[in-house]
Every structure is written in C-alpha cells, then in structure tokens.
Design an enzyme around this catalytic site. Structure first.
Site, PDB file in Angstrom:
ATOM      1  N   HIS A  76       0.834  -1.213   0.139  1.00  0.00           N
ATOM      2  CA  HIS A  76       0.157   0.010  -0.125  1.00  0.00           C
ATOM      3  C   HIS A  76       1.042   1.219   0.149  1.00  0.00           C
ATOM      4  CE1 HIS A  76      -3.886   2.401   1.784  1.00  0.00           C
ATOM      5  NE2 HIS A  76      -3.092   3.066   0.772  1.00  0.00           N
ATOM      6  N   GLU A  84       1.099   8.067  -3.707  1.00  0.00           N
ATOM      7  CA  GLU A  84       1.788   7.689  -2.968  1.00  0.00           C
ATOM      8  C   GLU A  84       3.147   8.371  -2.691  1.00  0.00           C
ATOM      9  OE1 GLU A  84       1.313   5.378  -0.550  1.00  0.00           O
ATOM     10  OE2 GLU A  84      -0.665   5.496  -1.454  1.00  0.00           O
ATOM     11  N   HIS A  93       3.233  10.824   0.137  1.00  0.00           N
ATOM     12  CA  HIS A  93       4.258  10.360   1.275  1.00  0.00           C
ATOM     13  C   HIS A  93       5.704  10.754   0.915  1.00  0.00           C
ATOM     14  CE1 HIS A  93       0.829   8.849   3.471  1.00  0.00           C
ATOM     15  NE2 HIS A  93       0.322   8.358   2.217  1.00  0.00           N
TER      16      HIS A  93
END
Length: 223
Positions: free
Chosen positions: A58, A112, A116
C-alpha cells in the site's frame, strides 16, 4: 567577526540537521487484496489482470513519533514514470491497484509518491523510494510467515494474537494489524503495518501504532 561566523556555522548546521531528520520513521503498509475486494465497496482488478493472491504494497509512509505525519512535502518533484522504469514490472505485480475503474496503477503510485514519498526525499529519491518498498516486501514475506503457521487465506477465522505472533516470529518485529469489514459484517485481516527507521534501511519496533482495533477472531478471506 569570528564569533558571528561561528554562530552562522552553528545555525547552518542546525538547519541541515533539521532538514535531514524531517521525520522519525516509516510505516511500511501491506494490504491483503481479498479483504480490499470483499467489502460493500468492492474492487476492480488492474488493467493488467487479477493480481496474485499475495499481500500487495500500500505504501511507505514517513511518520513522527507523536503519531502525526508529514504529507505533500514538495510540489516541485511530481511523480515521474521514467524514474521507475527499471522496476515497473515488479510494481505492477507487487504494488497493484484495486481501485475502480480498472487502471494501470500510475494514479495510485503518483498519489503515494506525491503525498508520502516527497516527504522522504532527504533520504530516498523517487526511484529509491519505490525500490525500498519493493525490497521490504520481499524481506518481510507476510504470506509465507502466516501460511507457515497454518494461517491460510481460505475464508476461515484465526485469532488476532496468532496472526501477530506468526508475523513477529518471522520478521522479528511486532506488527500492527488493521481490519476492515466484509459484506456480511465480519472483521477481516486487511492491512499489516511494520516500522522502518528513517533511513529506510532497517525494520524497527514501532514507536507508536495507528489507531483502530480488530476483534479477537478475524477472517483471512480467499482471493
């Protein structure tokens, strides 16, 4: 003059140090596809086809020790597909998207990286960020850790404690297990969090765990 120069050097070193330590650790999060799909929301397989029955990545998420986290840290380094060309085949199989409508995963990986990954640029550039997550998946091998203890994705229920112990015994560190709810309202194994130091090189014990809890018995659905 010498005092002013020394003070400037000290301030500069402080700024550099602060920049290089702009988060405390990573959550490395893996997801069981059967649990993602077995909800009222359902799922869509990637345009490349149904993923393997294995945990998928993930994300690799920078976090602070107080439970908060940085996000969207640098709009000047957007996702660049060319940076992952050498690992694209692995990304498709080990970091698949299950979002609807079916797609090739680029939107998922873009999210992502930009939310992040840009917060970890002091230690990992874009290629290294994705490569590190792929390597961590191989290192931890959650499915093997569970099946070696008789915990199989067959729709049966297992104790939360047995799941955590199987993973801890295999990888050497305590996981956080996140559950979701299937179409019948039963708690099921959804995501597993492990913690990594802020260089991205070593697993560590988690300084803090996410919020949420599972029941004492949880399903491990087939996929």
């Amino acid at each position: 003059m010498k005092f002013i120069y020394s003070l400037f050097v000290i301030q500069l070193l402080f700024v550099v140090s602060a920049f290089s330590q702009d988060f405390d650790f990573f959550y490395f999060v893996q997801q069981w596809p059967g649990s993602y799909c077995d909800t009222q929301k359902s799922c869509c397989y990637p345009s490349t086809g149904k993923p393997a029955a294995d945990f998928g990545i993930h994300g690799l998420w920078p976090n602070y020790n107080d439970g908060t986290y940085p996000s969207n840290c640098d709009s000047n380094t957007p996702f660049d597909r060319t940076q992952i060309s050498s690992v694209l085949k692995r990304m498709k199989s080990e970091w698949p998207t299950l979002a609807c409508p079916s797609n090739d995963g680029i939107n998922f990986w873009t999210h992502e990286w930009e939310k992040h990954g840009t917060c970890s640029e002091s230690v990992l550039d874009q290629h290294s960020y994705f490569q590190t997550a792929l390597d961590l998946k191989h290192q931890t091998n959650l499915l093997q850790a569970l099946t070696s203890k008789g915990i199989k994705p067959n729709g049966e229920s297992y104790t939360l404690q047995s799941i955590k112990e199987a993973i801890q015994e295999s990888v050497g560190y305590t996981p956080f297990v996140e559950c979701n709810v299937d179409t019948s309202g039963n708690s099921q194994l959804y995501q597993v969090y492990l913690c990594v130091d802020n260089s991205g090189s070593s697993l560590i014990e988690c300084p803090v765990y996410p919020h949420g809890k599972c029941g004492s018995e949880i399903e491990f659905p087939a996929f």
